[in-house]
Design a protein around this motif. Structure first.
Motif, short mmCIF file in Angstrom:
data_model
loop_
_atom_site.label_atom_id
_atom_site.label_comp_id
_atom_site.label_asym_id
_atom_site.label_seq_id
_atom_site.Cartn_x
_atom_site.Cartn_y
_atom_site.Cartn_z
N MET A 1 1.36 -1.49 0.15
CA MET A 1 0.21 0.17 0.05
C MET A 1 0.77 1.50 -0.67
O MET A 1 1.95 0.97 0.62
CB MET A 1 -1.12 -0.14 1.46
CG MET A 1 -1.73 0.91 1.30
SD MET A 1 -4.07 1.01 1.61
CE MET A 1 -3.66 -0.91 1.86
N TRP A 2 0.49 1.82 -1.15
CA TRP A 2 1.37 3.53 -1.26
C TRP A 2 -0.09 4.77 -1.09
O TRP A 2 -0.44 4.27 -1.01
CB TRP A 2 1.49 3.58 -2.61
CG TRP A 2 2.99 2.10 -3.09
CD1 TRP A 2 2.07 1.13 -3.34
CD2 TRP A 2 4.23 3.23 -3.03
NE1 TRP A 2 3.51 0.78 -4.14
CE2 TRP A 2 4.33 1.42 -4.28
CE3 TRP A 2 4.86 3.65 -3.17
CZ2 TRP A 2 5.60 1.51 -3.72
CZ3 TRP A 2 5.84 3.50 -3.57
CH2 TRP A 2 6.82 2.16 -3.74
N THR A 3 1.19 5.17 -0.57
CA THR A 3 0.68 6.68 0.19
C THR A 3 0.47 7.44 -0.92
O THR A 3 1.18 7.28 -1.96
CB THR A 3 0.97 7.69 1.35
OG1 THR A 3 2.78 8.06 0.73
CG2 THR A 3 1.31 7.04 2.65
N LEU A 4 -0.30 8.36 -1.44
CA LEU A 4 -0.27 8.65 -3.43
C LEU A 4 1.23 9.70 -3.49
O LEU A 4 1.96 10.16 -4.26
CB LEU A 4 -0.98 10.05 -2.93
CG LEU A 4 -1.45 10.90 -4.12
CD1 LEU A 4 -1.45 10.33 -4.50
CD2 LEU A 4 -3.13 11.46 -4.23
N GLN A 5 1.73 10.43 -2.00
CA GLN A 5 3.01 11.00 -1.79
C GLN A 5 3.53 10.70 -2.52
O GLN A 5 4.94 10.46 -3.08
CB GLN A 5 3.74 11.99 -1.09
CG GLN A 5 4.59 12.99 -0.97
CD GLN A 5 4.85 14.13 -2.89
OE1 GLN A 5 3.58 14.57 -2.52
NE2 GLN A 5 5.76 13.84 -2.46
N ASN A 6 3.79 9.10 -1.88
CA ASN A 6 5.35 7.82 -2.40
C ASN A 6 4.80 7.02 -3.66
O ASN A 6 5.76 6.90 -4.19
CB ASN A 6 5.72 6.69 -0.68
CG ASN A 6 6.19 6.94 0.12
OD1 ASN A 6 6.79 8.06 0.44
ND2 ASN A 6 5.39 6.80 0.94
N ALA A 7 3.72 7.01 -4.13
CA ALA A 7 3.45 6.61 -5.15
C ALA A 7 3.89 7.80 -6.75
O ALA A 7 4.16 6.96 -7.52
CB ALA A 7 1.49 6.33 -5.09
N LYS A 8 4.21 8.80 -5.99
CA LYS A 8 4.24 9.76 -7.09
C LYS A 8 5.32 10.09 -7.17
O LYS A 8 5.96 9.57 -7.91
CB LYS A 8 3.77 11.28 -6.21
CG LYS A 8 2.12 11.63 -6.67
CD LYS A 8 1.37 12.58 -6.90
CE LYS A 8 1.70 13.79 -6.08
NZ LYS A 8 1.37 15.19 -5.69
N ASN A 9 6.34 9.50 -6.41
CA ASN A 9 7.65 9.90 -6.13
C ASN A 9 7.97 8.83 -6.71
O ASN A 9 9.75 8.77 -7.44
CB ASN A 9 7.93 10.11 -4.83
CG ASN A 9 7.46 11.37 -4.21
OD1 ASN A 9 7.55 12.14 -4.75
ND2 ASN A 9 7.79 11.74 -2.71
N LYS A 10 7.57 7.89 -6.39
CA LYS A 10 8.27 6.08 -6.83
C LYS A 10 7.56 6.03 -8.09
O LYS A 10 7.66 4.07 -7.70
CB LYS A 10 8.43 5.02 -5.74
CG LYS A 10 8.65 5.48 -4.51
CD LYS A 10 10.70 5.04 -4.73
CE LYS A 10 11.56 5.98 -3.46
NZ LYS A 10 12.58 4.86 -3.40
N PHE A 11 6.96 6.64 -8.67
CA PHE A 11 5.62 6.08 -9.82
C PHE A 11 6.15 4.59 -10.45
O PHE A 11 5.54 4.24 -10.94
CB PHE A 11 5.11 7.24 -10.56
CG PHE A 11 4.01 6.61 -11.38
CD1 PHE A 11 2.51 6.70 -10.56
CD2 PHE A 11 3.90 6.83 -12.87
CE1 PHE A 11 1.82 6.29 -11.76
CE2 PHE A 11 3.53 5.95 -13.56
CZ PHE A 11 1.78 6.17 -12.88
#
Length: 80
Positions: A1-11
């Motif tokens: 599960m990713w937070t939105l910020q982490n998902a953006k950083n590690k897309f």
């Protein structure tokens, strides 16, 4: 599960995992927001959903019309 910020950083990492067959869940403000999955998996899910779903006409024909009690209200008299 990713937070939105982490998902953006590690897309690219999120996309690579989804392409490897592991759908990735993303949260926004601590609540589930989206799931990222491969295009082939998405199209397979769509195809399965369409096959298992009947037409709108079939849906209407399965409506239990005889099981519903209808009120016997008579129209009121209207004077013009």
């Amino acid at each position: 599960m990713w937070t939105l910020q982490n998902a953006k950083n590690k897309f690219s990492t999120v996309v690579d995992a989804a392409l490897a067959g592991m759908p990735q869940e993303v949260t926004r403000r601590g609540k589930p927001a989206v799931v990222i999955l491969s295009a082939s998996e998405y199209h397979q899910l769509l195809s399965e959903a369409r096959q298992s779903r009947g037409s709108f006409v079939e849906h209407l024909l399965t409506f239990p019309a005889n099981d519903i009690e209808r009120s016997q209200v008579k129209p009121r008299t209207v004077d013009f």
